[in-house]
Design an enzyme around this catalytic site. Structure first.
Site, PDB file in Angstrom:
ATOM      1  N   GLN A 237       0.830  -1.199   0.000  1.00 55.86           N
ATOM      2  CA  GLN A 237       0.000   0.000   0.000  1.00 55.86           C
ATOM      3  C   GLN A 237       0.870   1.257   0.000  1.00 55.86           C
ATOM      4  O   GLN A 237       0.396   2.333  -0.317  1.00 55.86           O
ATOM      5  CB  GLN A 237      -0.924   0.008   1.227  1.00 55.86           C
ATOM      6  N   ARG A 384      -9.527  -0.574   7.266  1.00 51.68           N
ATOM      7  CA  ARG A 384     -10.462   0.429   6.737  1.00 51.68           C
ATOM      8  C   ARG A 384     -10.757   1.485   7.797  1.00 51.68           C
ATOM      9  O   ARG A 384     -11.904   1.746   8.175  1.00 51.68           O
ATOM     10  CB  ARG A 384     -11.747  -0.235   6.285  1.00 51.68           C
ATOM     11  N   CYS A 385      -9.699   2.074   8.265  1.00 50.43           N
ATOM     12  CA  CYS A 385      -9.826   2.944   9.432  1.00 50.43           C
ATOM     13  C   CYS A 385      -8.593   3.821   9.502  1.00 50.43           C
ATOM     14  O   CYS A 385      -7.525   3.414   9.080  1.00 50.43           O
ATOM     15  CB  CYS A 385      -9.910   2.054  10.661  1.00 50.43           C
ATOM     16  N   GLU A 760     -13.137   4.936   4.407  1.00 53.07           N
ATOM     17  CA  GLU A 760     -13.314   4.161   5.633  1.00 53.07           C
ATOM     18  C   GLU A 760     -14.496   4.632   6.475  1.00 53.07           C
ATOM     19  O   GLU A 760     -14.876   3.945   7.425  1.00 53.07           O
ATOM     20  CB  GLU A 760     -12.049   4.243   6.467  1.00 53.07           C
TER      21      GLU A 760
END
Ligand code: CDP
Length: 806
Positions: A237, A384-385, A760
């Site tokens: 990522q 996702r945060c 997110e």
């Protein structure tokens, strides 16, 4: 204007710029099986590596015997910690300032920890080799329960830290203690609690889960001995960060390392960190002189490369009798597993958890977080945060519902009473943040009107009465959730990764014919950057989005960026894109002025080019300016039309949203039915409404999974009992409810295009909405808080504990 002259609307539509529901350009290859993922890569002579892993959660490694493994046809090498010690790579630094074993060095500290790396000519031979490696273990008492980690007689896990009373984030108070992090004013907060008319206190756990992207973590490392260059294709990522980390720990000059992230099949935070597989594949390639591929399987992914959450949050709220909050006090016991490998910015051991005051105007607050070691996998990634924001949102949103219950108030009304008011922005929170913009009351009221909140409460009251009369066995819950997110790390003054400031970047190069390429420091894992980044450029400089190619993920071509996680791409890289485009536009204006023989100030921008003020027929399109940039620039100006921007944001962005979940639960079976889920999101300026909707659908599906069953669970011996998709809840379209989406638009005042992140938000706001619905359903039976996840069995057990079968 003749009939052939396009109208303004037609010119605007042709650009497919911001606000357009442009179809995802990447889907053309994804839907036809033409994606190019790491495992698609096949290099001549490529070898394959696979791990021997520990069956035990805590054990001493007495010996490793590879003699039989090396006899397996195709097996070429077995790498152990002893091998890695010869190149000083037996341990590696973590993003959180700790160190982590690459391969077991004397001990194993969690089940499925990497013990040895078998390298073979194909994956099957590697697997056969693994089965022949004989490891002798002496089992030790495992520490699984985080609440026992700081007991005086708790087993010592990290013998390498013996005698170290200070860690990366300050003093350690016990052999299993990592750090204590405190924020806020303790004295003022304690005083608010002493004076409070009403207080509530609850231990709210957010269980351990896992991002589980469909594509697992993987890499191919290829070392060219002649050139001394290492090329790594991987599911990264943040490819540039990986390049720098490899340069620092492997001592290979950074310009001789090429990191390429091809297409990625979902990341969700799982692909930010550095894992032993990457190090072992690189070492194996250096040792053998051949490319080496490492691909995790599903069980390895779920049990060894990272985890998310595992926060146990003792939450106290002080309030007046009328429901005005006066203080917040939170203590977190944070289970980090065997090594502190949290993927947070360096100075933030608990990430941005201090957003825990949420959307409410708490005059005072105090937070303390104790990080501890247990015999579980390391990680603590932002699934996702944005760095523990989802834990914070869950904590405060459950807390507000518990307070509403105690006060006998409606949870939505309690929230409306305590929201930060529009005129308070920019708002300084008691725990140190400056919220950029928001209009919470409008969002909440729009949600309440859209779903007929009053009508639903009336229906619930009738259902409860019917339940009490014995006419139904179904209970109904309304899960209200209102969240404020904090996304877009940076500012470099606050945020860095291993000392690298958290900015982001874009380079745009326009070609003579009016097409161009944009290279960006972010890295999409499915979020659609190739589509939306071109839309920003289209609006900024009037070149159709279809004529802009977006490229990410190659450290040799993209400018240095910090990558994609925590919804930081739009707030940071998106801003860099707009700023690079504006630099191009400024040069284009000079060229247009020269060609139109007017002063620059006499020009104005008009959708896709410049025109002379007051003389609209005298104009020059961006396409023509591109051509001119390569053949007739003003005297003294360099030819070409390109620009690069490194954007260091002045602040984070603070998206928000109002969600409601309507749920029925059958008390006899625990089976729930999500009747309705409404999600209103405000992410400021919307670049692509269709992609936003897709992001919201995906995030809500993950929130649904987490709240309703998805869990990494350990038994008392430290065995992972949810290590495959048979046991780990991964919802498909069959289980997933229908999502109703909505929005308001409150632009960010400091972002060049006013956009905030969104990816997110639905996870952050969704989890409390589901959990509040379950808890709201049970509340009239006398329950205050039921821990997640709320699967059928736990719902049934909750009903049983509340005496409904008596
Ligand atoms: O960092 P990440 O890409 O995961 O998250 P994001 O910045 O929230 O962006 C996710 C996707 O939504 C990207 O394709 C964005 O361009 C898009 N988006 C949008 O269209 N409008 C916004 N205001 C925010 C995001």
């Amino acid at each position: 204007m003749n009939d052939m002259t396009p109208t303004r609307e037609q010119r605007e539509a042709k650009l497919e710029g911001m606000g357009c529901k442009r179809k995802r350009v990447e889907d053309i290859r994804f839907t036809q099986g033409k994606g190019n993922y790491v495992d698609d890569l096949k290099l001549p002579g490529m070898l394959h590596g696979d791990f021997v892993r520990s069956p035990h959660a805590h054990a001493r490694v007495k010996s490793i015997n590879d003699a039989e493994a090396l006899k397996v046809p195709g097996v070429l090498a077995v790498i152990t910690a002893e091998t890695l010690k010869t190149v000083n790579l037996a341990w590696m630094p973590t993003l959180a300032g700790d160190v982590q074993m690459v391969l077991a060095d004397g001990k194993v500290l969690f089940q499925n920890q990497e013990v040895a790396f078998v390298v073979a000519t194909d994956r099957y031979a590697a697997d056969d080799g693994i089965n022949k490696v004989v490891v002798e273990y002496e089992q030790l008492a495992p520490l699984i329960d985080p609440f026992k980690a700081l007991d005086a007689d708790a087993p010592v896990l990290r013998e390498d830290l013996a005698g170290k009373t200070t860690g990366a984030h300050g003093p350690r108070k016990h052999h299993n203690h990592i750090f204590e992090w405190t924020v806020g004013d303790k004295d003022l907060t304690d005083a608010a609690f002493r004076k409070a008319e009403v207080t509530v206190k609850e231990m709210i756990s957010y269980h351990r889960t896992h991002p589980s992207p469909l594509e697992t973590c993987q890499c191919v490392c290829s070392f060219d001995k002649i050139k001394g260059e290492l090329t790594i294709w991987g599911t990264f990522q943040a490819p540039h960060v990986i390049r720098t980390v490899v340069a620092l720990i492997a001592k290979i000059p950074e310009h001789k390392i090429h990191v390429i992230s091809p297409d990625i099949g979902g990341g969700f935070g799982n692909k930010v960190g550095a894992y032993p597989g990457y190090i072992c594949a690189a070492v194996a390639s250096i040792v053998t002189g051949k490319p080496v591929k490492w691909v995790e399987d599903r069980i390895e992914n779920l049990t060894a490369t990272s985890f998310a959450r595992d926060y146990h949050m003792t939450t106290e709220i002080a309030a007046t009798k009328e429901g005005k909050v006066t203080g917040l006090r939170v203590h977190v016991l944070a289970d980090h597993g065997a090594f502190d490998a949290c993927a947070d910015p360096s100075k933030w051991p608990a990430g941005f958890f201090n957003i825990v005051t949420g959307s409410y105007d708490f005059p005072v607050a105090h937070l303390s977080v104790d990080g501890i070691y247990t015999n579980k996998a390391p990680g603590g990634v932002a699934y996702r945060c944005s760095f523990r924001v989802t834990e914070a949102a869950y904590c405060i949103e459950r807390g507000m519902d518990i307070l509403a219950q105690k006060l006998g108030m409606d949870p939505a009304e309690l929230r409306l009473k305590n929201f930060v008011r529009p005129e308070q922005f920019p708002y300084h929170s008691a725990l140190g943040w400056e919220y950029d913009s928001g209009d919470y009351h409008t969002a909440m009221r729009k949600m309440m009107e859209s779903v007929d909140y009053a009508g639903l409460r009336k229906e619930q009251a009738e259902k409860r009465a019917a339940f009490k009369r014995g006419e139904t066995r179904e209970i109904m819950g309304l899960g209200v959730s209102f969240f404020t997110e904090i996304v877009g790390a940076g500012p470099s003054k606050n945020c860095d990764i291993l000392g690298i400031a958290m900015f982001d970047s874009c380079e745009i190069r326009l070609h003579p014919t009016g097409a161009g390429i944009a290279r960006v420091g972010s890295k999409s894992q499915g979020q659609g950057h190739e589509t939306t980044w071109a839309q920003i450029i289209a609006t900024e400089i009037g070149i159709p989005a279809d004529d802009i190619m977006v490229e990410e993920g190659n450290t040799d071509t993209a400018p240095y960026g910090l990558g994609t996680y925590g919804s930081r791409s739009t707030p940071v890289a998106g801003a860099a894109i707009a700023m690079a485009a504006r630099k191009i536009k400024a040069k284009a204006q000079m060229i247009a002025a020269y060609k139109l023989e007017v002063h620059e100030d006499d020009l104005e921008w008009d959708i896709d080019g410049f025109r002379v003020k007051g003389l609209p027929e005298k104009s020059m399109s961006m396409k023509d300016i591109c051509w001119a940039a390569y053949n007739s620039v003003p005297p003294g100006m360099e030819p070409g039309l390109e620009a690069v921007s490194y954007y260091d944001p002045p602040n984070m962005t603070y998206p928000f949203g109002a969600y409601l979940c309507v749920m029925n639960i059958d008390v006899d079976t625990g089976v729930y039915q999500i009747r309705r889920f409404y999600a209103l999101d405000d992410c400021g300026t919307r670049i692509n409404p269709m992609i936003i909707e897709g992001q919201v659908h995906g995030g809500l599906t993950e929130a649904f999974a987490i709240a309703m069953g998805q869990e990494i669970r350990y038994d008392d011996d430290g065995n992972v009992v949810t290590g495959s998709f048979m046991d780990f809840f991964m919802p498909t379209a069959v289980e997933t409810p229908h999502w109703e989406t909505d929005f308001t638009v409150t632009p960010s005042p400091h972002h060049p295009i006013g956009a905030k992140g969104v990816g997110e938000s639905p996870n952050v706001g969704g989890v409390p909405a589901f959990s509040n619905a379950v808890n709201d359903a049970f509340s009239f039976l006398g329950s205050t808080h039921i821990q997640m996840p709320h699967d059928y069995w736990r719902n049934w057990r909750a009903a049983k504990n509340l005496g409904v079968f008596a």
